[in-house]
Design an enzyme around this catalytic site. Structure first.
Site, mmCIF file in Angstrom:
data_model
loop_
_atom_site.group_PDB
_atom_site.id
_atom_site.type_symbol
_atom_site.label_atom_id
_atom_site.label_comp_id
_atom_site.label_asym_id
_atom_site.label_seq_id
_atom_site.Cartn_x
_atom_site.Cartn_y
_atom_site.Cartn_z
ATOM 1 C CB SER A 154 0.668 2.132 -2.778
ATOM 2 O OG SER A 154 0.272 2.186 -1.229
ATOM 3 C CE1 TYR A 167 -2.937 6.014 -4.068
ATOM 4 C CE2 TYR A 167 -2.821 4.488 -2.182
ATOM 5 C CZ TYR A 167 -2.210 5.369 -2.910
ATOM 6 O OH TYR A 167 -0.817 5.562 -2.778
#
Length: 278
Positions: A154, A167
């Site tokens: 990501s 995350y």
């Protein structure tokens, strides 16, 4: 259907594009990979927790693309599920030529308000499973002198811009790990890519309970476009793929902006922009 119980592929005369195993294959980027690779003539092994949904996805892909699809229901955050998929990846009789590590989760709570069990589950799925499955598949690929691994990371992993979120930390590991391993296996004809999308229209944020209604429409990417650009970058031999020019600019900024300034931006925007990027 019990967890981690392989279901034999149907007898379909698929084109021989090699076998690809995709985790988190029933939705979002994982489903987009399944559609694209099936259209490219690859046989598929699809991994997800929901056996019924897996079976439906497999039937649809088989009907549309006449490709053989094997389903493997497994919870990759569990030891049994991870071990079952790792065993499939080590199967030399039916080798996997491409692994797509797509399964992952986020938490809609900052670290101080999060349960340690939830944080451990996040690490087991986002980090531990990626490590285990990559480690399982690479020796065979190196021996055969061909193969590819795509680890879905990501844009969030390029900077600590979401205070309290683990995350982004997990995705920073995925990107760094992929780059490092890619350099070690490249001489053997094996490619490893970290695919780092920004906001992508999937079920990811809804499942985490993250409200994304205030995110500007122009920031969203299509999962099919993310997959197409990732596969192009894999073919070009790149180690990291950041789809779309706007996120390439964002990554450049995250890499080169002084950390003190980034921390100030993070404090100012954490409530407005939401918690995590998919």
């Amino acid at each position: 259907m019990t967890e981690a119980e392989p279901v034999p592929a149907p007898a379909v005369a698929a084109r021989d594009g090699g076998t690809a195993l995709i985790t988190g294959a029933t939705s979002g980027i994982g489903a987009a990979f399944a559609r694209r690779l099936a259209a490219d003539g690859r046989r598929l092994v699809l991994v997800a927790r929901d056996g019924d949904r897996l079976a439906g996805t497999a039937a649809e892909l088989t009907a549309r693309h006449s490709t053989a699809v094997e389903v493997l229901p497994a919870d990759l955050a569990s030891e049994d599920g991870c071990a079952a998929v790792a065993d499939r990846l080590r199967d030399g009789a039916d080798p996997v030529e491409m692994l797509v590590n797509n399964a992952g989760i986020s938490l809609n709570r900052p670290f101080l308000r999060s349960a340690v069990e939830d944080e451990i589950r996040l690490l087991r799925l986002n980090v531990h499973a990626v490590l285990r499955l990559t480690h399982a598949v690479l020796p065979g690929m190196v021996e055969r002198r061909r193969g590819a691994v795509i680890n879905v990371s990501s844009v969030a992993g390029f900077g600590a811009v979401m205070p309290g979120s683990t995350y982004s930390s997990s995705k920073a590991w995925v990107t760094n790990f992929s780059e490092s391993v890619a350099q070690s296996v490249r001489p053997f004809g094996v490619r490893v890519l970290a695919l780092c999308p920004g906001y992508t229209r999937t079920e990811f944020h809804d499942r985490a309970g993250i409200n994304m209604t205030k995110t500007p429409p122009w920031l969203w990417l299509r999962a099919d476009d993310v997959v197409a650009e990732g596969l192009r970058d894999l073919q070009k031999g790149r180690l990291v793929s950041v789809p779309d020019w706007k996120y390439k600019l964002a990554v450049f900024g995250l890499r080169h902006t002084p950390r003190r300034l980034l921390q100030g931006v993070a404090r100012d925007t954490r409530g407005r922009l939401g918690r995590d990027q998919g």
